[in-house]
Design an enzyme around this catalytic site. Sequence first.
Site, PDB file in Angstrom:
ATOM      1  CD  GLU A 228     -26.808  24.174 -13.704  1.00 29.14           C
ATOM      2  OE1 GLU A 228     -27.212  22.964 -14.330  1.00 29.14           O
ATOM      3  OE2 GLU A 228     -26.140  24.985 -13.619  1.00 29.14           O
ATOM      4  CB  CYS A 262     -24.241  23.015 -17.099  1.00 33.77           C
ATOM      5  SG  CYS A 262     -24.554  24.464 -16.857  1.00 33.77           S
TER       6      CYS A 262
END
Length: 477
Positions: A228, A262
């Site tokens: 990720e 993020c």
Amino acid sequence: MATLKSFEPATGAQLWTGEAGDVEAEVARARAAWAGWAARPLAVRIETLRRFANVVRGAKDQLADLIARETGKPLWESATEVDAVVNKVDISVSAYSERTSQRRLEGALGARVAVRHKPHGVLAVLGPYNFPAHLPNGHIVPALIAGNAVVFKPSEKTPAVGERLVQLFHEAGVPEDVLRCVQGGPEIGKALAASPGLDGLLFTGSARAGLALHRQFADTPHKILALEMGGNNPLVIWDPKDIYVAAVIAVQSAFMSAGQRCTAARRLIVEDGKHEELVAMVVKLAERLIVDGPHANPPPFMGPVIDNDSADRLQEGFLDLMIKGGRPLKHLDRPQPDKPFLTPAIIDVTEVRDRPDAELFGPVLQVVRVPDFDAALVEANATRYGLAASLVGGSPQLYDRFWANVRAGVVNWNKPTNGAPSNAPFGGIGLSGNHRPSAYYAADYCAYPVTSSEAEQPRASIGIGLRDPYAANNLEG
């Protein structure tokens, strides 16, 4: 061994000191303990993890304070991170039951077909600094439930939180050798990823580090790798019914956690000629945001970024956009040159040529004006990343177009880009991930399916392709 130190971003005070770990020794301990943990009944492993949730609940204030001090995040936000750590257990139990459930099917000749799941073995977890407890915990809990042993390397910027998280697991009854903590910087992370004793690695962090891991694992297809890697996320605001609400969503998307999420909005895409009131409201709200230390009173909306190096890079990135033609609407100010406090910044980059497709991991929002919705979709997809995207305003039909055409793993309507729910999959495409979504779907990469054809008695025959044994005897005679 190298000595490591952690400092509070808001004050500069030293918080923690320790030694870099021995990767192979920690992996060996985890491998020796793995089989015993995997052999425990699933109910026992789940009960152990539920005790962990209770232990964390009892230590909430202390852990939230530690997170706030080591990351600089406001205390109220750190408390929500601790809640997420607690809630992850029940979510992961449900996910394991749903995503890796046992199945039995009827086979031929009275046999049965069984589908079960096995743990991989020893998994490494590399954690980030922005959510130093919640995000690694989102890998560790499902990995332990599935029966894996784990070697966890916290970010070198948040070692104290990582160490304390592992201690809480051990206090709850997770065997010490089943979950190991190895401290260190990037070199320790590389050594851990390269360890032959690993069966896989679960990573949350930058695209640069994720790409390096992808290359490193290219020759080991037998090892699971889940990545990720953040995003350059678009927030499209189109014909909003309420300008103020739309501006609030923009501010929440861009500046929550000092922009160190993020899923934070990096690009605000608006209709040229109809954008002035909206953008002015976003600027006005951003100017009102309180930026202060985690324990300040009144409570701040956001704290500093993680350290002075990060603040330096963000200032350089903002200046680069200005040099290339960006028009600042709100400057990126640094009130204290020796501290990483940054004010939220907004810059119109519509006229910037060769605009970098980069994740400016901090409180910087880039405004892009486009002539129509088709152009908004083109701009939203003008990135190698593909983590989160959000549309604010518009009709259901417009959202259908947005959902169908935007390339991202998290697509929202009239909601911020950040704050994805833990009871759903979380991941992206392109440079944002490698099609291993985490959160609810973490169960998928923590165990592998095994298909078995089973019968209580062996039955077999060959019905075609054999010579007649009597014909063979006649030939011999």
